[in-house]
Scaffold this active site. Structure first.
Site, short mmCIF file in Angstrom:
data_model
loop_
_atom_site.label_atom_id
_atom_site.label_comp_id
_atom_site.label_asym_id
_atom_site.label_seq_id
_atom_site.Cartn_x
_atom_site.Cartn_y
_atom_site.Cartn_z
N GLY A 152 -8.49 5.01 -4.39
CA GLY A 152 -9.72 5.53 -4.79
C GLY A 152 -10.20 4.34 -5.82
N THR A 153 -9.42 3.49 -6.43
CA THR A 153 -10.14 2.54 -7.30
C THR A 153 -10.86 1.32 -6.46
OG1 THR A 153 -8.28 2.30 -8.88
CG2 THR A 153 -9.33 0.43 -8.39
N SER A 192 -9.76 10.02 -3.91
CA SER A 192 -8.50 9.16 -3.93
C SER A 192 -7.22 10.24 -3.48
CB SER A 192 -8.04 8.68 -5.24
OG SER A 192 -6.76 8.29 -5.26
N ALA A 193 -6.86 10.03 -2.15
CA ALA A 193 -5.65 11.15 -1.63
C ALA A 193 -4.57 11.24 -2.33
CB ALA A 193 -5.55 10.49 -0.13
N CYS A 231 0.08 4.19 -28.57
CA CYS A 231 1.36 3.44 -28.71
C CYS A 231 2.06 3.72 -27.10
CB CYS A 231 2.39 4.17 -29.47
SG CYS A 231 2.43 6.05 -29.46
#
Lengths: 464, 464
Positions: free
Chosen positions: B69-70, B194-195, B320
């Site tokens: 997907g990225t 994105s799969a 954090c």
């Protein structure tokens, strides 16, 4: 059913399949997360990286996984060029690199960089001296494959790496074809590979950047894979890739010797069984499983179909089998015949009987294609012209006709001119530029040169 | 063992596993080859493309598969910006996009482009009017997610697409989080997915470019996937991705209703069970399976560890828990509390009992963390100061202390000043900028503002 195209993509190795299945249950979570599923995924990824690094001969923190060998090459070249942009914008590649390297070089040119292509010998290998001569003070990066993907010739990587080291230029080695057989020797700086070439799954490449090499990742930032390969890690595939590389390496010594015998047999027998064939690539310094030959007067695509019907899957660098209608840049750079080109690359475990059956089938298949095309094989050329006075110059108009027709037409008429007389072949087919000189060399005729003519080029041949 | 982080990565769907296994035997060859193994691979790839296109609501030739997907986002944004570079170099994104979009925007800025970030409401949604106002004559591309990955809020995509259409600007929709639940409505121009977010395998993203949208692929050329996604196709994974998307869609209506009930239950019960909690994100227009809340006086990382020990895997947008020590950009853009942040995203099929057990465990886990930190929960604040005269201004020096300490220290002393008196909290922690105003809003105190001081910032709070 004999699949002889391992150099395109190897069938999945049984170890890759096992590792993939096993890691689907453990490797689907995000390895950046701290919960147990994430920690498990991270462990798998780390172990795969260590195994792959050991096989390549580098440190685990020098190796990142990419989505393919092509992406590894694109990424590695862009990052290395950017890392050394202060040195200059000159890139050196060999003329016979994989298209992923040459396309990266073109992108670099398009962005204002300069590129030198080092030519190759007729074997397909670069000369280390010629390569060294191409290095300049503004050279940011040099690229050389470990072995050629179309003809199997091994490149003198260690000598070129030494020349690069002396010139202070990092060398990127595209090791896609040789990595199954062993690590790449010599002092290279970057290295790329592709898992589906060694029987690993698709979707995994690797990029190694040695410590100390200047490298600046390009494109949008992403923290995965040390910032060098964006996107969610494909852990099951990566695990399968690393496991199968180890498995293939364990078989490499024995299998390499066995396959080399088989490919030696084909290299020796094909010219005996099939007339008018040129076996190309270095006969000794070559990959063990791969060999390539070209057949005069043969249409590569038709030959591939004939062989496919007989159950053999091979590939070809002939122009008629490519979408661009230009012959393979590798064959062109070597200056060898491209028509009727056949590459045979044997997967691990190929039985000798399949190779023997190929040698049985091939002569019939070539003869069938030649017969369809009306090629001159077996027929004394020039028979039709006997008795009439021979003209000094003959023109063959092959404009609009595709490989191998221009060469076939030339062969049909060469004996119609007297020794010393010339044949002008008019052609607009890119392959003619390569194949007419190659035909002259094979048939002992003199290639005079080419001239532009309306609608194409005249290739001039003098009868010996 | 309850995995509640489907928004990071969903466990592999059984259909994906089956399809992957089945296609390993048929899908390993090069689909560009003409022999039988290549033709079989091509058939699988074509069928997967058709199935994916049907699920997305586009033509098969508008959809290409990418390695993640990225990569789909990086590729799509770069190609769309380049395709319209003559129009201008202005890019519009929302402030709460996925990091892949924001990193692409940063790369565009670095290359000399301009970027407008559209702010969001406290729910996490953009206002369509605010989005429309950001569009300019030189806007080359606009990006908007279909639903937010951290808080689940659905974006008004159809209204924004209409505004983009009116302005002649293509809209790219990052549909990674919503695609399992249904197609994206409205007249978008590009779409990414994105799969592994829908239970498909890692290694597969998708990029849709509608016919007629100007698009210029960037980077080195490669003929695969219509020239839009370089590298050897990962066919078994692509087949598994398409098959699992269809399977998930078949369950979507029933499962969406069931999971929405469960997440509604958590949203309602958590504030009843745990004091000082803020549930964030739109209560109605949201993804069915995802909810997010933040807990005052809680260290997000410690809470995640406590929950992990109890068998719950969740994620957090607290500073954090991130490598950068800054709170989630999404929570910051919404102006909501970031400390003690927990995102719960339920995979398909999550049993109601697991959710009930989470509601049982959570209050204990939060209380344990608060106790460790000496948080004021349950203890009447200001008790120590009773009897002594109350100063009008109190300074709390929390420099060098990380979230949630500055807020805890503030809470401990607020009753030590008289109503109308002020507390100045000195802090160099990024999270304080978000969490001190959020604390004021939750506790009905007045947030006055911030001032620079040596080594950090003073956050000024007036007691109500």
């Amino acid at each position: 059913m004999s699949y002889f195209d391992a150099a395109s993509s190897a069938p999945l190795h049984p170890v890759a399949r096992q590792a993939l299945h096993a890691s689907l249950d453990e490797g689907w979570a995000d390895p950046a997360r701290l919960y147990r599923e994430g920690r498990r995924a991270r462990l798998l990824l780390d172990a795969a990286r260590e195994a792959a690094a050991e096989a390549v001969g580098c440190r685990p923190d020098e190796l990142v996984f990419t989505p393919s060998g092509t992406r590894a090459v694109h990424t590695g070249i862009a990052g290395a060029l950017a890392g050394r942009h202060r040195t200059g914008r000159h890139l050196v590649v060999s003329a016979v690199e994989h298209s992923s390297v040459l396309h990266s070089a073109q992108a670099h040119r398009d962005a204002g960089g300069t590129v030198s292509e080092v030519p190759v010998l007729r074997t397909g290998a670069v000369s280390p001296d010629a390569y060294a001569d191409a290095l300049r003070p503004d050279t940011a990066l040099a690229c050389l494959q470990s072995a050629n993907h179309e003809v199997g010739t091994e490149q003198p990587v260690a000598a070129v790496a030494e020349a690069c080291r002396a010139a202070g230029v990092p060398l990127l080695v595209d090791a896609a074809q040789s990595l199954p057989w062993g690590p790449v020797d010599g002092g290279w700086s970057l290295l790329t590979g592709s898992a589906h070439k060694w029987g690993g799954p698709a979707g995994v490449g690797l990029l190694v950047v040695r410590k100390g090499v200047r490298y600046a990742p390009q494109g949008p930032a992403d923290e995965r894979e040390s910032g060098r390969s964006p996107g969610f890690e494909n852990i099951p595939a990566v695990v399968a890739a690393a496991a199968s590389l180890r498995a293939v390496r364990a078989e490499a010594a024995a299998e390499s010797a066995r396959l080399r015998e088989l490919t030696d047999r084909v290299r020796a027998r094909v010219p005996e069984l099939v007339p008018d064939v040129e076996v190309v690539g270095d006969p000794v310094d070559r990959l063990p499983h791969l060999l390539t030959f070209s057949c005069l007067y043969v249409d590569g695509e038709t030959l591939l179909h004939e062989l496919d019907r007989e159950g053999f899957s091979v590939s070809s660098g002939s122009s008629c089998t490519s979408s661009t209608l230009t012959p393979s840049h590798v064959l062109r750079a070597m200056g060898v015949l491209s028509e009727g080109n056949v590459r045979v690359s044997l997967p691990l475990g190929t039985p000798a009987e399949e190779v023997d059956r190929f040698l049985e089938v091939l002569p019939r298949a070539v003869a069938a294609v030649r017969e369809k095309l009306g090629a001159p094989a077996g027929v004394p050329a020039g028979a039709a012209g006997a008795g009439s006075p021979a003209p000094d110059v003959l023109v063959v108009d092959a404009l609009g006709k595709r490989c191998p027709i221009p060469v076939i037409e030339l062969a049909k008429v060469i004996d119609d001119v007297p020794p010393g007389g010339t044949v002008r072949v008019l052609s607009d087919d890119e392959a003619a530029r390569l194949d007419i000189p190659a035909w002259c060399e094979m048939r002992g005729q003199e290639y005079v040169g080419e001239e532009p003519v309306a609608g194409g080029t005249a290739y001039v041949v003098r009868r010996a």
